[in-house]
Scaffold this active site. Structure first.
Site, PDB file in Angstrom:
ATOM      1  N   GLY A 135      24.521  35.442  26.764  1.00  0.00           N
ATOM      2  CA  GLY A 135      24.451  36.463  27.796  1.00  0.00           C
ATOM      3  C   GLY A 135      25.624  36.436  28.749  1.00  0.00           C
ATOM      4  CB  SER A 213      27.116  34.763  22.781  1.00  0.00           C
ATOM      5  OG  SER A 213      28.087  35.593  23.367  1.00  0.00           O
TER       6      SER A 213
END
Length: 574
Positions: A135, A213
């Site tokens: 995120g 990520s």
């Protein structure tokens, strides 16, 4: 706000649903008793212990401070419901939040969840997998990742919250506000697991940290912090490597001053300030005021196009003494020795560049193009290549010229794909290949494994889709890895026999690695270990396929050709 490209990687709050519950087991831990909830999943029970505090709430005077361990409790902790997410702007993603099990955000958010296969038993120690969500370090949460698929492979899975954005990574680049509080949170959560996980049947000496990520970046940072030794022995960074362009925050002190000006703690961000008083002022602001500052495009992005993040881990002199790339370039450094002592499985998708469309949305009107049709060469040569040259190659114009020449195309759709390739190579693929090279260096038989995930989806996932896009977009492996509730329920096709079979392949590779340091097992396509010579990898799709030297020409161009031409140019000028 123009969101950073990685903001959209998380989908976890999309469609979480309640499932039938059979019992409420209680476990006694060194921290205190915890009541969990048994959730019937695919014909078996997964016992979940939710919303467990692992640290003192970072509120009041503890805001912008290192994480402190939680005090033990005596009353039974109710671990049957998920807690709030850490502070983030949920108005950016209304569709994702409307069906969330808990829409509350709070600074009091340092909790974790534990997924145990079947009845809790301490007779046999199970390997532990510790998940760090993505995120862009500004959004996401722990509870949106249903770890049942993984737990049913006889491992225990932990998912955590950590401080995000301004709250986790604001820095004045000195002792007043050294940053990396989100990393300190992760380390404290790992310490809690080390102390308590045996009570759930977990093996504290067999912990694998994995994340995607921003979570993948976090995993690679933690693997270069020698003081974390003993807290984990294996790592799986997915679509995230700390040694590339996105490795370290760009000018965090400038962002801190911009934040201070936005909330009224300073009047002129160009003047020198007393940082201790400045931080005291920030501590006196409400969380909502700080969150508004974070949403201001001028605060974190300085109002211009950039690939480099700001609300991101930075060199703090304690956890990160220098850039991760510099640490690994020195094979005798403590960071390099520690990093290479860990087992590693790392990789990317074949369309990490799908994130590019989010970066370029704001350029459509001023540069007169439509992302649906494609992207013109002017975006590559006038904006994108110069930015890469500035932020990756120390503003060498020769790098910009080379990128422009190499990736120009007459066709709008092909040009869009080419720009996406530059983005994914610069930010994801090349740094991951470099990370793997460093890890395998000097080892005859390293436990080093690379993957390329190529199984695309038949429906939009997280990132807007455009006709010119090809391959598996950023984060698409997560819909198969986590479920069966939440993201795995986005489309009924994911529960078909074919899709379930692929889920089984994927989570078996991952859990095998967590158990032994080797992903291979009976019935699986052989996955060869990575070496710097052959660069073996496994392409992950319905029927996995071995390969070598991933994107060899592209990697050579970016990691060798451009740096060599810059060096030769410098010599010529001298």
């Amino acid at each position: 706000m123009r969101p950073h490209a990685l903001v959209y990687v998380w989908l976890q709050s999309a469609i979480i649903v309640y499932t039938s519950c059979q019992s409420f087991p209680t476990v006694n831990t060194p921290s205190g008793p915890i009541k969990g909830i048994a959730v019937h999943t695919l014909g078996k029970d997964v016992v979940q212990f939710r919303n467990i505090p692992y640290a003192k709430p970072p509120v009041g005077n503890l805001r912008f401070e290192k994480t402190l361990p939680v005090e033990p409790w005596t009353e039974t902790l109710d671990g049957t419901a998920f807690g709030p997410s850490c502070m983030q702007d949920i108005s950016q993603f209304p569709e994702m939040w409307k069906n969330a099990v808990n829409t509350r955000v709070s600074e009091d958010c340092l909790q974790l969840n534990i997924y145990v296969p079947g009845p809790v038993s301490t007779e046999v120690k199970k390997p532990v997998m510790f998940w760090i969500h993505g995120g862009a370090f500004v959004t996401g949460n722990s509870w949106g990742y249903d770890a049942s698929f993984l737990a049913l492979k006889d491992v225990i899975v932990v998912t955590i919250n950590y401080r995000l954005g301004i709250f986790g990574f604001l820095s004045t680049e000195d002792d007043a506000l050294p940053s990396n509080f989100g990393l300190w949170d992760m380390i404290e959560a790992l310490k809690w697991v080390n102390k308590n996980i045996a009570s759930f049947g977990g093996d504290p000496e067999s912990v694998t940290i994995f994340g995607e990520s921003a979570g993948g970046f976090a995993v690679s940072y933690l693997a270069m912090i020698p003081s974390t030794s003993g807290l984990f022995k294996r790592i799986i960074p997915q679509s995230g490597s700390a040694i590339g362009l996105l490795g370290i925050a760009l000018n965090p002190a400038r962002a801190a001053k911009a934040t201070g000006k936005f909330v009224g703690c300073i009047t002129d961000e160009n003047k020198d300030i007393e940082n201790k008083n400045f931080v005291d002022c920030l501590k006196g602001k409400t969380s909502e005021e700080l969150l508004k500052a974070q949403s201001d495009p001028g605060t974190l992005y300085f109002g211009h196009f950039s690939l480099s993040p700001v609300a991101w881990p930075s060199i703090d002199g304690e956890l990160l003494l220098r850039s991760p790339l510099d640490s690994l370039n020195d094979p005798k450094s403590d960071e390099s020795i520690y990093f290479r002592s860990l087992d590693m499985l790392a990789g990317t998708t074949d369309n990490e560049g799908s994130l590019l469309s989010i970066l370029l949305i704001g350029l459509q009107e001023p540069m007169e193009f439509n992302l649906t049709d494609g992207i013109p060469t002017s975006v590559l040569c006038d904006v994108f290549a110069p930015t890469v040259a500035k932020e990756m190659f120390n503003d060498e114009t020769i790098a910009s010229d080379l990128l422009c020449k190499e990736y120009s195309a007459d066709n709008l759709e092909q040009q869009a794909r080419n720009i996406a390739i530059v983005y994914e190579d610069v930010c994801f693929v090349a740094p991951t290949v470099q990370l793997l090279d460093f890890h395998a260096k000097g080892k005859a038989s390293p436990n080093t494994y690379q993957y390329l995930y190529t199984l695309g989806l038949k429906f939009p996932f997280v990132i807007p889709e455009y006709p010119w896009m090809e391959g598996a977009g950023h984060a698409t492996e997560l819909v198969y890895m986590f479920g069966p509730t939440g993201m795995n329920e986005m489309d009924e096709s994911l529960s078909s026999d074919k899709e379930r079979a692929f889920t089984d392949i994927l989570v078996t590779y991952w859990t095998n690695f967590a158990k032994t340091g080797n992903p291979n097992g009976n019935g699986l396509v052989q996955w060869k270990a990575f070496s710097s010579y052959d660069r073996d990898y496994l392409e992950l799709k319905y029927q996995p396929v071995p390969g070598q030297n991933l994107f060899e020409k592209r990697m050579k161009f970016l990691l060798q050709d451009i740096p060599n031409k810059i060096k030769n140019n410098v010599k010529t000028e001298l």
